[in-house]
Design a protein around this motif. Structure first.
Motif, PDB file in Angstrom:
ATOM      1  N   VAL A 125       1.364  -1.086  -0.237  1.00 12.50           N
ATOM      2  CA  VAL A 125       0.179   0.101   0.016  1.00 12.50           C
ATOM      3  C   VAL A 125       1.501   1.459  -0.354  1.00 12.50           C
ATOM      4  O   VAL A 125       1.722   1.212   1.083  1.00 12.50           O
ATOM      5  N   LEU A 126       0.767   1.732  -1.102  1.00 10.00           N
ATOM      6  CA  LEU A 126       1.807   3.130  -0.674  1.00 10.00           C
ATOM      7  C   LEU A 126       0.652   4.535  -0.449  1.00 10.00           C
ATOM      8  O   LEU A 126      -0.730   5.134  -0.465  1.00 10.00           O
ATOM      9  N   ASP A 127       1.210   5.113   0.824  1.00 14.48           N
ATOM     10  CA  ASP A 127       0.443   6.133   1.607  1.00 14.48           C
ATOM     11  C   ASP A 127       0.497   8.017   1.503  1.00 14.48           C
ATOM     12  O   ASP A 127       2.203   7.964   1.468  1.00 14.48           O
ATOM     13  N   VAL A 128       0.053   7.871   0.492  1.00 14.10           N
ATOM     14  CA  VAL A 128       0.763   9.332  -0.219  1.00 14.10           C
ATOM     15  C   VAL A 128       0.374  10.693   0.938  1.00 14.10           C
ATOM     16  O   VAL A 128      -0.687  11.377   0.917  1.00 14.10           O
ATOM     17  N   GLY A 129       1.157  11.454   1.087  1.00 16.11           N
ATOM     18  CA  GLY A 129       1.080  12.286   2.318  1.00 16.11           C
ATOM     19  C   GLY A 129       1.013  11.756   3.804  1.00 16.11           C
ATOM     20  O   GLY A 129      -0.134  11.866   4.022  1.00 16.11           O
ATOM     21  N   CYS A 130       1.314  11.122   3.859  1.00 17.73           N
ATOM     22  CA  CYS A 130       2.064  10.359   5.780  1.00 17.73           C
ATOM     23  C   CYS A 130       1.828  11.061   6.785  1.00 17.73           C
ATOM     24  O   CYS A 130       0.843  10.949   7.453  1.00 17.73           O
ATOM     25  N   GLY A 131       2.276  12.026   6.583  1.00 20.62           N
ATOM     26  CA  GLY A 131       1.719  12.549   7.370  1.00 20.62           C
ATOM     27  C   GLY A 131       2.868  11.991   8.809  1.00 20.62           C
ATOM     28  O   GLY A 131       3.900  11.723   8.974  1.00 20.62           O
TER      29      GLY A 131
ATOM     30  N   ALA B 284      -4.596   8.235   0.339  1.00 14.88           N
ATOM     31  CA  ALA B 284      -4.032   9.768   0.223  1.00 14.88           C
ATOM     32  C   ALA B 284      -5.296  10.780   1.112  1.00 14.88           C
ATOM     33  O   ALA B 284      -6.304  10.859  -0.095  1.00 14.88           O
ATOM     34  N   PHE B 285      -4.613  10.754   2.228  1.00 13.97           N
ATOM     35  CA  PHE B 285      -5.855  11.169   2.874  1.00 13.97           C
ATOM     36  C   PHE B 285      -5.258  12.820   3.214  1.00 13.97           C
ATOM     37  O   PHE B 285      -4.480  13.453   3.988  1.00 13.97           O
ATOM     38  N   PHE B 286      -6.529  13.857   3.191  1.00 20.27           N
ATOM     39  CA  PHE B 286      -6.091  15.112   2.946  1.00 20.27           C
ATOM     40  C   PHE B 286      -4.268  16.236   2.285  1.00 20.27           C
ATOM     41  O   PHE B 286      -4.550  16.796   3.372  1.00 20.27           O
ATOM     42  N   SER B 287      -3.877  15.284   1.587  1.00 20.25           N
ATOM     43  CA  SER B 287      -2.875  15.873   1.129  1.00 20.25           C
ATOM     44  C   SER B 287      -2.869  15.769  -0.384  1.00 20.25           C
ATOM     45  O   SER B 287      -2.589  16.960  -0.446  1.00 20.25           O
ATOM     46  N   LEU B 288      -3.775  16.219  -1.382  1.00 11.56           N
ATOM     47  CA  LEU B 288      -3.924  16.375  -2.106  1.00 11.56           C
ATOM     48  C   LEU B 288      -4.431  17.494  -2.205  1.00 11.56           C
ATOM     49  O   LEU B 288      -4.049  18.431  -2.974  1.00 11.56           O
ATOM     50  N   ILE B 289      -5.399  18.088  -0.737  1.00  6.66           N
ATOM     51  CA  ILE B 289      -5.902  19.327  -0.972  1.00  6.66           C
ATOM     52  C   ILE B 289      -4.468  19.924  -0.522  1.00  6.66           C
ATOM     53  O   ILE B 289      -4.559  21.576  -0.936  1.00  6.66           O
TER      54      ILE B 289
ATOM     55  N   ALA C   6      -8.492   5.102  -1.044  1.00  8.53           N
ATOM     56  CA  ALA C   6      -9.502   5.556  -0.304  1.00  8.53           C
ATOM     57  C   ALA C   6      -8.703   7.565  -0.097  1.00  8.53           C
ATOM     58  O   ALA C   6      -6.663   7.385   0.040  1.00  8.53           O
ATOM     59  N   LEU C   7      -9.492   7.924  -0.132  1.00  8.44           N
ATOM     60  CA  LEU C   7      -8.892   9.380  -0.153  1.00  8.44           C
ATOM     61  C   LEU C   7      -9.801   9.804   0.566  1.00  8.44           C
ATOM     62  O   LEU C   7     -11.257  10.321   0.862  1.00  8.44           O
ATOM     63  N   GLY C   8      -9.049  10.849   1.134  1.00  7.58           N
ATOM     64  CA  GLY C   8      -9.848  12.224   2.318  1.00  7.58           C
ATOM     65  C   GLY C   8      -9.966  13.153   1.272  1.00  7.58           C
ATOM     66  O   GLY C   8      -8.644  13.857   1.267  1.00  7.58           O
ATOM     67  N   MET C   9     -10.928  14.113   1.349  1.00  3.33           N
ATOM     68  CA  MET C   9     -10.524  15.650   0.622  1.00  3.33           C
ATOM     69  C   MET C   9     -11.594  16.343   1.579  1.00  3.33           C
ATOM     70  O   MET C   9     -12.150  15.998   2.848  1.00  3.33           O
TER      71      MET C   9
ATOM     72  N   ILE D  94      -1.181  27.886   5.260  1.00  2.00           N
ATOM     73  CA  ILE D  94      -1.370  27.101   3.682  1.00  2.00           C
ATOM     74  C   ILE D  94      -2.109  27.339   2.562  1.00  2.00           C
ATOM     75  O   ILE D  94      -3.040  28.103   3.004  1.00  2.00           O
ATOM     76  N   ARG D  95      -2.235  27.191   2.033  1.00  2.00           N
ATOM     77  CA  ARG D  95      -2.765  27.286   0.650  1.00  2.00           C
ATOM     78  C   ARG D  95      -3.712  25.727   0.810  1.00  2.00           C
ATOM     79  O   ARG D  95      -3.249  24.970   0.244  1.00  2.00           O
ATOM     80  N   ILE D  96      -4.848  26.202   0.235  1.00  2.00           N
ATOM     81  CA  ILE D  96      -5.800  24.534  -0.025  1.00  2.00           C
ATOM     82  C   ILE D  96      -6.424  24.846  -1.161  1.00  2.00           C
ATOM     83  O   ILE D  96      -6.770  25.724  -1.343  1.00  2.00           O
ATOM     84  N   SER D  97      -7.133  23.840  -1.656  1.00  2.00           N
ATOM     85  CA  SER D  97      -7.831  22.864  -2.794  1.00  2.00           C
ATOM     86  C   SER D  97      -9.184  22.245  -2.310  1.00  2.00           C
ATOM     87  O   SER D  97      -8.979  21.775  -1.153  1.00  2.00           O
ATOM     88  N   GLY D  98     -10.172  22.377  -2.923  1.00  2.00           N
ATOM     89  CA  GLY D  98     -11.346  21.225  -2.901  1.00  2.00           C
ATOM     90  C   GLY D  98     -12.175  21.790  -3.776  1.00  2.00           C
ATOM     91  O   GLY D  98     -12.518  22.469  -4.607  1.00  2.00           O
TER      92      GLY D  98
END
Length: 216
Positions: free
Chosen positions: A37-43, A116-121, A146-149, A166-170
């Protein structure tokens, strides 16, 4: 980088992880033991990388913040951690600029799932479909995402957060699902969670959690 100084304070601002943990349980139920599993933006690695490794999955966790990665390595030492810009996933830059061949073109189709939980934002809207496409490329056929936005009509909007900007997109929900469809994903389930961040001046938000599958 803002998240280098925010570090563990992020958990103070967002202590409620119910939606994120439910997505993790979905992956643990759907995937075979030892699946990658790849965790993108693992924090900090908590809760997702910890939950998935504890459940017997092999996690590769990435982040651009050195501070977050330091915490993640302490939280989940059994995961594999890499500093890399998510925009460079599945490209030659993963190899040349970041020295991570296992996340470059040779890794296409390697992963059973990605989170990708709240990383793409943290990306401008114009870059999000491209990154979704690169995540898709790293997934095996039928692989899960699994995506969180945040459900909001925002594009690279500056907002105060724990003493930094910080700069945020949604997106609104329907638009987000359309973007996922165009990127090669089927949305199999979604849920919304009204949420008021603690210890921050950010207004209440609607968190979206989507369970997706790569389609070919």
């Amino acid at each position: 980088m803002a998240f280098d100084t925010i570090g563990a304070r992020y958990l103070e601002a967002f202590p409620d992880k119910a939606g994120q943990l439910a997505c993790g349980e979905w992956l643990l139920t759907a995937l075979e033991p030892g699946a990658q599993v790849l965790d993108v933006g693992c924090g900090t690695g908590d809760p997702t990388a910890r939950q998935l490794t504890d459940g017997g999955l092999r996690v590769t966790a990435i982040d651009l913040s050195d501070g977050m990665l330091q915490l993640a390595r302490q939280t989940v030492p059994t995961a594999e951690h890499h500093r890399i810009d998510m925009y460079d996933l599945a490209t030659e830059r993963a190899v040349r600029a970041w020295g991570v061949p296992e996340l470059g073109p040779a890794a296409v189709g390697r992963y059973a799932a990605a989170t990708a939980f709240f990383s793409l934002i943290l990306l401008p809207q114009a870059e999000i479909p491209e990154v979704l496409g690169r995540i898709r490329a790293l997934l095996r056929p039928g692989g899960l995402l699994a995506l969180g936005m945040v459900e909001a009509d925002l594009d690279d909007t500056p907002l105060p957060f724990l003493g930094r900007e910080i700069r945020i997109s949604g997106y609104l929900r329907e638009e987000l699902e359309l973007i996922l469809h165009r990127a090669g994903f089927a949305v199999e389930a979604h849920s919304g969670h009204p949420y008021a961040p603690a210890s921050t001046a950010l207004p209440p938000e609607e968190q979206l959690f989507l369970r997706c599958r790569r389609v070919d």
